[in-house]
Write a protein that holds these residues in place. Structure first.
Motif, PDB file in Angstrom:
ATOM      1  N   MET A 148       5.858  -4.658  -2.044  1.00  0.00           N
ATOM      2  CA  MET A 148       4.479  -4.235  -1.777  1.00  0.00           C
ATOM      3  C   MET A 148       3.557  -5.450  -1.691  1.00  0.00           C
ATOM      4  SD  MET A 148       4.157  -0.857  -4.198  1.00  0.00           S
ATOM      5  CE  MET A 148       2.556  -0.293  -3.579  1.00  0.00           C
ATOM      6  N   SER A 149       3.804  -6.423  -2.577  1.00  0.00           N
ATOM      7  CA  SER A 149       2.965  -7.622  -2.605  1.00  0.00           C
ATOM      8  C   SER A 149       3.243  -8.544  -1.422  1.00  0.00           C
ATOM      9  CB  SER A 149       3.208  -8.374  -3.916  1.00  0.00           C
ATOM     10  OG  SER A 149       2.607  -9.638  -3.888  1.00  0.00           O
ATOM     11  N   GLN A 164       4.078  -6.000   2.300  1.00  0.00           N
ATOM     12  CA  GLN A 164       2.975  -5.139   2.727  1.00  0.00           C
ATOM     13  C   GLN A 164       1.621  -5.782   2.463  1.00  0.00           C
ATOM     14  OE1 GLN A 164       3.589  -1.339   0.782  1.00  0.00           O
ATOM     15  NE2 GLN A 164       5.753  -1.320   1.340  1.00  0.00           N
ATOM     16  N   LYS A 178      -0.186  -6.231  -0.179  1.00  0.00           N
ATOM     17  CA  LYS A 178      -1.111  -5.519  -1.066  1.00  0.00           C
ATOM     18  C   LYS A 178      -1.462  -6.417  -2.245  1.00  0.00           C
ATOM     19  CE  LYS A 178       0.465  -0.804  -0.070  1.00  0.00           C
ATOM     20  NZ  LYS A 178      -0.665  -0.424   0.726  1.00  0.00           N
ATOM     21  N   SER A 179      -2.693  -6.304  -2.719  1.00  0.00           N
ATOM     22  CA  SER A 179      -3.118  -7.076  -3.882  1.00  0.00           C
ATOM     23  C   SER A 179      -2.557  -6.429  -5.144  1.00  0.00           C
ATOM     24  CB  SER A 179      -4.645  -7.113  -3.963  1.00  0.00           C
ATOM     25  OG  SER A 179      -5.139  -5.825  -4.289  1.00  0.00           O
ATOM     26  N   GLU A 214      -4.364  -3.214  -5.842  1.00  0.00           N
ATOM     27  CA  GLU A 214      -3.932  -2.097  -4.992  1.00  0.00           C
ATOM     28  C   GLU A 214      -2.596  -1.531  -5.469  1.00  0.00           C
ATOM     29  OE1 GLU A 214      -5.669  -3.078  -0.556  1.00  0.00           O
ATOM     30  OE2 GLU A 214      -4.064  -4.371  -1.312  1.00  0.00           O
ATOM     31  N   ILE A 215      -1.674  -2.410  -5.795  1.00  0.00           N
ATOM     32  CA  ILE A 215      -0.365  -1.961  -6.285  1.00  0.00           C
ATOM     33  C   ILE A 215      -0.536  -1.207  -7.598  1.00  0.00           C
ATOM     34  CG2 ILE A 215       1.909  -2.730  -7.101  1.00  0.00           C
ATOM     35  CD1 ILE A 215       1.544  -5.183  -5.195  1.00  0.00           C
ATOM     36  N   VAL A 261      -1.743   2.277  -6.806  1.00  0.00           N
ATOM     37  CA  VAL A 261      -0.721   3.096  -6.156  1.00  0.00           C
ATOM     38  C   VAL A 261       0.341   3.552  -7.156  1.00  0.00           C
ATOM     39  CG1 VAL A 261       1.168   3.053  -4.472  1.00  0.00           C
ATOM     40  CG2 VAL A 261      -1.055   2.132  -3.845  1.00  0.00           C
ATOM     41  N   THR A 293      -2.567  -3.966 -13.966  1.00  0.00           N
ATOM     42  CA  THR A 293      -2.446  -5.134 -13.085  1.00  0.00           C
ATOM     43  C   THR A 293      -1.607  -6.214 -13.756  1.00  0.00           C
ATOM     44  OG1 THR A 293      -4.583  -5.959 -13.871  1.00  0.00           O
ATOM     45  CG2 THR A 293      -4.570  -4.802 -11.773  1.00  0.00           C
TER      46      THR A 293
END
Length: 193
Positions: free
Chosen positions: A141-142, A145, A147-148, A151-152, A155, A160
């Motif tokens: 994802m990081s 995709q 994504k920060s 964001e992960i 989701v 974090t």
């Protein structure tokens, strides 16, 4: 609890006893300063966080074997070396991307270079597939995709810090997996220029 008035020698004695709360105290005391230093050098928040997380992860994993006289000097020297490693990897990555872009459009691309590119791509995919499942998902994802961590976190409904931990673990494990291959590739691609 470790206070700023305590000297580093006393703290290290506590750290070698592997007390979690002592480790947390040093993390709380130095994380922000280390992060700011790393961010000024690498210019990207996520990469600076990864650098600092890797240092603390390494310190925790080696807490029984590492001997530290001055914790502040140790931590900031670690930031310096991690930043240098990051810069070296960025140079390699940029050279590799330049090589791929240049040779992707070049019809007469050397077959040896094509083989090296395919091998590296295959090794990266294999390395990612060997990551623990949760780490693999977060890492993809990081890095795939884009994504920060936030964001992960949203989701997957996790903190974090957990996301940052898995990204750091993924990078560390991938570096270990690709260590020999990256060194060979680095010298190969350096010779192209």
């Amino acid at each position: 609890m470790y206070s700023q008035e305590d000297n580093d020698t006393d703290f290290i004695q506590h750290l070698t006893l592997t007390e979690e709360h002592v480790f947390k105290d040093i993390y709380d005391r130095y994380w922000q300063k280390m992060y700011r230093l790393a961010q000024t050098k690498v210019g990207h928040s996520e990469n600076a966080k990864e650098i600092v997380q890797e240092i603390f992860l390494d310190l925790w994993q080696r807490r029984k074997e590492v001997e530290i006289r001055e914790i502040e000097r140790y931590l900031f020297t670690s930031v310096k070396y991690k930043v240098l490693d990051y810069i070296k990897q960025e140079i390699l990555r940029k050279r590799y991307i330049d090589f791929v872009v240049t040779n992707d459009s070049d019809i007469d691309c050397d077959s040896e270079q094509k083989i090296a590119f395919k091998e590296l791509s295959t090794e990266i995919a294999t390395g990612i597939n060997q990551l623990p499942e949760k780490t693999k998902i977060i890492f993809e994802m990081s890095r795939m995709q884009f994504k920060s961590a936030e964001e992960i976190s949203n989701v997957l409904n996790i903190s974090t810090r957990t996301v940052e931990y898995h990204i750091t673990q993924g990078l560390r494990l991938l570096r270990i997996y690709l260590k020999d291959y990256i060194v060979i590739s680095f010298f190969y691609f350096c010779n192209l220029y």
